[in-house]
Design a protein around this motif. Structure first.
Motif, PDB file in Angstrom:
ATOM      1  N   TRP A  56       0.822  -1.200   0.000  1.00  0.00           N
ATOM      2  CA  TRP A  56       0.000   0.000   0.000  1.00  0.00           C
ATOM      3  C   TRP A  56       0.869   1.269   0.000  1.00  0.00           C
ATOM      4  N   LEU A  57       1.812   1.315   0.939  1.00  0.00           N
ATOM      5  CA  LEU A  57       2.639   2.522   1.069  1.00  0.00           C
ATOM      6  C   LEU A  57       3.791   2.571   0.072  1.00  0.00           C
ATOM      7  N   GLY A  58       4.215   1.399  -0.379  1.00  0.00           N
ATOM      8  CA  GLY A  58       5.456   1.315  -1.161  1.00  0.00           C
ATOM      9  C   GLY A  58       6.557   0.825  -0.224  1.00  0.00           C
ATOM     10  N   ARG A  59       7.580   0.182  -0.825  1.00  0.00           N
ATOM     11  CA  ARG A  59       8.649  -0.400   0.004  1.00  0.00           C
ATOM     12  C   ARG A  59       9.405   0.691   0.738  1.00  0.00           C
ATOM     13  N   ARG A  60       9.708   1.770   0.026  1.00  0.00           N
ATOM     14  CA  ARG A  60      10.554   2.818   0.595  1.00  0.00           C
ATOM     15  C   ARG A  60       9.849   3.509   1.760  1.00  0.00           C
ATOM     16  N   LYS A  61       8.620   3.937   1.529  1.00  0.00           N
ATOM     17  CA  LYS A  61       7.918   4.666   2.601  1.00  0.00           C
ATOM     18  C   LYS A  61       7.699   3.773   3.811  1.00  0.00           C
ATOM     19  N   ALA A  62       7.406   2.485   3.540  1.00  0.00           N
ATOM     20  CA  ALA A  62       7.198   1.581   4.685  1.00  0.00           C
ATOM     21  C   ALA A  62       8.490   1.470   5.499  1.00  0.00           C
ATOM     22  N   LEU A  63       9.639   1.417   4.821  1.00  0.00           N
ATOM     23  CA  LEU A  63      10.900   1.340   5.573  1.00  0.00           C
ATOM     24  C   LEU A  63      11.185   2.640   6.328  1.00  0.00           C
ATOM     25  N   ILE A  64      10.792   3.769   5.741  1.00  0.00           N
ATOM     26  CA  ILE A  64      10.965   5.055   6.451  1.00  0.00           C
ATOM     27  C   ILE A  64      10.149   5.023   7.750  1.00  0.00           C
ATOM     28  N   CYS A  65       8.900   4.554   7.642  1.00  0.00           N
ATOM     29  CA  CYS A  65       8.053   4.475   8.846  1.00  0.00           C
ATOM     30  C   CYS A  65       8.681   3.546   9.877  1.00  0.00           C
ATOM     31  N   MET A  66       9.282   2.445   9.401  1.00  0.00           N
ATOM     32  CA  MET A  66       9.886   1.505  10.366  1.00  0.00           C
ATOM     33  C   MET A  66      11.085   2.156  11.060  1.00  0.00           C
ATOM     34  N   GLY A  67      11.837   2.978  10.317  1.00  0.00           N
ATOM     35  CA  GLY A  67      12.965   3.693  10.931  1.00  0.00           C
ATOM     36  C   GLY A  67      12.470   4.543  12.089  1.00  0.00           C
ATOM     37  N   LEU A  68      11.360   5.241  11.824  1.00  0.00           N
ATOM     38  CA  LEU A  68      10.783   6.101  12.858  1.00  0.00           C
ATOM     39  C   LEU A  68      10.339   5.282  14.065  1.00  0.00           C
ATOM     40  N   LEU A  69       9.683   4.156  13.763  1.00  0.00           N
ATOM     41  CA  LEU A  69       9.184   3.294  14.843  1.00  0.00           C
ATOM     42  C   LEU A  69      10.331   2.708  15.667  1.00  0.00           C
ATOM     43  N   PHE A  70      11.424   2.317  14.978  1.00  0.00           N
ATOM     44  CA  PHE A  70      12.587   1.794  15.686  1.00  0.00           C
ATOM     45  C   PHE A  70      13.153   2.848  16.640  1.00  0.00           C
ATOM     46  N   ALA A  71      13.264   4.090  16.126  1.00  0.00           N
ATOM     47  CA  ALA A  71      13.870   5.144  16.945  1.00  0.00           C
ATOM     48  C   ALA A  71      12.964   5.469  18.135  1.00  0.00           C
ATOM     49  N   LEU A  72      11.671   5.645  17.858  1.00  0.00           N
ATOM     50  CA  LEU A  72      10.734   5.958  18.945  1.00  0.00           C
ATOM     51  C   LEU A  72      10.655   4.807  19.946  1.00  0.00           C
ATOM     52  N   GLY A  73      10.543   3.592  19.392  1.00  0.00           N
ATOM     53  CA  GLY A  73      10.429   2.399  20.248  1.00  0.00           C
ATOM     54  C   GLY A  73      11.631   2.278  21.175  1.00  0.00           C
ATOM     55  N   ALA A  74      12.827   2.565  20.650  1.00  0.00           N
ATOM     56  CA  ALA A  74      14.042   2.454  21.467  1.00  0.00           C
ATOM     57  C   ALA A  74      13.968   3.441  22.629  1.00  0.00           C
ATOM     58  N   LEU A  75      13.583   4.701  22.333  1.00  0.00           N
ATOM     59  CA  LEU A  75      13.552   5.722  23.389  1.00  0.00           C
ATOM     60  C   LEU A  75      12.449   5.431  24.401  1.00  0.00           C
ATOM     61  N   LEU A  76      11.302   4.964  23.886  1.00  0.00           N
ATOM     62  CA  LEU A  76      10.186   4.702  24.802  1.00  0.00           C
ATOM     63  C   LEU A  76      10.463   3.495  25.706  1.00  0.00           C
ATOM     64  N   THR A  77      11.024   2.414  25.141  1.00  0.00           N
ATOM     65  CA  THR A  77      11.334   1.259  26.016  1.00  0.00           C
ATOM     66  C   THR A  77      12.388   1.675  27.038  1.00  0.00           C
ATOM     67  N   ALA A  78      13.386   2.444  26.575  1.00  0.00           N
ATOM     68  CA  ALA A  78      14.479   2.815  27.485  1.00  0.00           C
ATOM     69  C   ALA A  78      13.988   3.684  28.637  1.00  0.00           C
ATOM     70  N   SER A  79      12.884   4.435  28.393  1.00  0.00           N
ATOM     71  CA  SER A  79      12.430   5.318  29.466  1.00  0.00           C
ATOM     72  C   SER A  79      11.156   4.808  30.150  1.00  0.00           C
ATOM     73  N   ALA A  80      10.796   3.549  29.884  1.00  0.00           N
ATOM     74  CA  ALA A  80       9.542   3.015  30.456  1.00  0.00           C
ATOM     75  C   ALA A  80       9.555   3.107  31.981  1.00  0.00           C
TER      76      ALA A  80
END
Ligand code: BGC
Length: 485
Positions: A103-127
């Motif tokens: 739906w999004l395209g391979r590139r945009k989906a990977l961009i979203c995953m980059g964002l999720l990885f970065a946010l997820g890392a900070l959120l888990t680290a500060s849980a």
């Protein structure tokens, strides 16, 4: 980064372009080829940051767990939850990721995953509490599940056939780098007395790297063609390739024509069901041979083998991580010359021998068990890293037709993560009930089944373009012309 010089290079590479060809276009374009090769390597490297995060975020928990247990006063069951929450997220990511990337395209989906990885890392680290920690680990797992198949698929859809094996295996190389580095980072923060939070937070850096890097890359020609965006597809292919890939555009057109949306049912009836069987079989066997008992439980296995000091066990684990990485590097370098099947089959024989040895060492209980087990584990990891490790992710990204590639890869990835979960949560119970020797012999038995499966079902795809592979399945597992490379 690459888009500006596109027009200039297109004219240089194609003698039949609208501009008058210069002498450069009539000669073998060695420099141009080199530049294209460098470009596809950089593209693979950026996309494979997704693989790095897959390795890092799954590996980091082994060291972080010791501190999480202390800080949140975790029971055994809660510790199991801390480990498996990421696997649950990965299952969900693998399930929905195919549709998302269609739906999004391979590139945009990977961009979203980059964002999720970065946010997820900070959120888990500060849980602030364990429940939120688990929630963010599931979110991270989602990003891992999606990128575990999307990163190799992005590379497969942009790589020239002759380099595709090595380029896609790059992703596995970065998975192993992520695992190895996570062990070292764990060790460093543990020694510095800084606990689990920074161990998890540092993953935000590669997460941002993936996000920013992908912003500069092009969408894959195959996804664009699938959307009917032919001109952009051709531009993307031209941007990625040297002269002879014009043929590839024709092949893409033929392959994509009339197949914009294929359902699972239609796919199954299109004579391609064997491609799905091949992908799912590889996915399941990659885990049934027991790789993650080593990746997740190596310190425990070394403990069983008599390395009672935690630091020696962690050091031995780091050696396993480093050997995993180095052997994958060898596989990346030889896979396009050696082919997929020899590495896969040879690797399975090696794993079988190592597992039989490991079971026998525990059965005999010699006085040197620790070092013998380390030797057997190293043989095992070498055999996995040369074959099953990279070849599964490579094949899963190349054996499906463009119209079904994302969903096919997403299905196989779902089976891979499910079997991963099954093996990881049963290892300690199996060891307790059946004993370690029988448990390892059981995995050795799966190696035999995997060997037979690969021998009879898995084709050699070395040097074939993705559309040739598609026709191979459609024509009842027959290649049209002899191997081209
Ligand atoms: C597997 C992972 C495993 C890793 C080890 C990957 O190919 O899918 O489950 O942890 O290899 O290197």
């Amino acid at each position: 980064m690459f888009a500006r010089s596109r027009e200039k290079e297109r004219t240089m590479s194609f003698p039949h372009s609208s501009r008058t060809p210069g002498p450069e276009s009539l000669m073998p374009p060695t420099r141009t080829r080199k530049r294209y090769a460098t470009r596809v390597y950089i593209i693979a490297l950026i996309a494979a940051i997704g693989g790095f995060l897959f390795g890092y975020d799954t590996g980091v928990i082994s060291g972080a767990l010791l501190f999480l247990k202390r800080d949140f006063a975790l029971t055994n069951f809660q510790q199991e939850l801390a480990v498996s929450s990421v696997l649950v997220g990965s299952l969900i990511g693998a399930l929905v990721g195919g549709r998302l990337s269609d739906w999004l395209g391979r590139r945009k989906a990977l961009i979203c995953m980059g964002l999720l990885f970065a946010l997820g890392a900070l959120l888990t680290a500060s849980a602030p509490n364990f429940s939120l920690f688990l929630l963010w680990r599931v979110v991270l797992g989602f990003a891992i599940g999606v990128s575990s198949f999307l990163a190799p698929m992005y590379i497969a859809e942009t790589a020239p056939p002759a380099l595709r094996g090595g380029l896609v295996a790059f992703d596995q190389l970065l998975i192993t780098a992520g695992i190895a580095i996570s062990y070292w980072i764990d060790l460093a923060f543990a020694n510095a007395g800084m606990g689990w939070r920074p161990m998890l937070a540092v993953a935000a850096i590669p997460g941002m790297g993936l996000l920013i890097g992908m912003l500069f890359l092009t969408e894959t020609p195959r996804w664009l063609a699938k959307q009917g965006r032919w001109q952009e597809a051709e531009q993307a292919l031209t941007h990625l390739s040297v002269q002879e890939r014009r043929e590839e555009m024709v092949a893409i057109r033929e392959a994509v024509r009339d197949t914009h949306h294929v359902t699972l049912g239609e796919f199954a009836h299109s004579g391609m069901i064997l491609a799905l069987v091949a992908g799912i079989g590889l996915a399941v066997f990659q885990q049934l041979v027991g790789i993650n008992t080593v990746i997740y439980y190596a310190p425990t296995i070394f403990g069983f083998a008599g390395f009672h000091s935690a630091s020696v066990a962690i050091l031995a684990t780091s050696v396993v991580g480093a050997v995993n990485f180095l052997t994958t590097l060898v596989s990346v370098l030889i896979i396009d010359r050696a082919g997929r099947r020899p590495l896969l089959l040879g690797g399975l024989v090696g794993m079988f021998v190592a597992l039989v040895l490991m079971g026998s060492i525990f059965a005999l209980g010699t006085s040197h068990t620790g070092y013998l087990v380390l030797g057997a584990l190293l043989l095992y990891i070498i055999a996995f890293a040369i074959g099953m490790g990279p070849v599964f992710w490579l094949m899963s990204s190349e054996i499906f037709p463009t119209s079904f590639r994302a969903r096919g890869a997403s299905i196989t990835t779902f089976f891979n993560w499910s079997t991963n979960l099954l093996i990881s949560i049963t290892f300690l119970s199996l060891a307790a009930h059946l004993g370690l020797p029988v448990t390892f012999w059981l995995y050795a038995g799966f190696c035999v089944l995997a060997f037979l499966f690969c021998w009879f079902i898995i084709p050699e795809t070395k040097g074939r373009n993705l559309e040739e592979i598609e026709r191979f399945w459609k024509q009842g597992r027959r290649w049209e012309k002899p191997e081209s490379i």
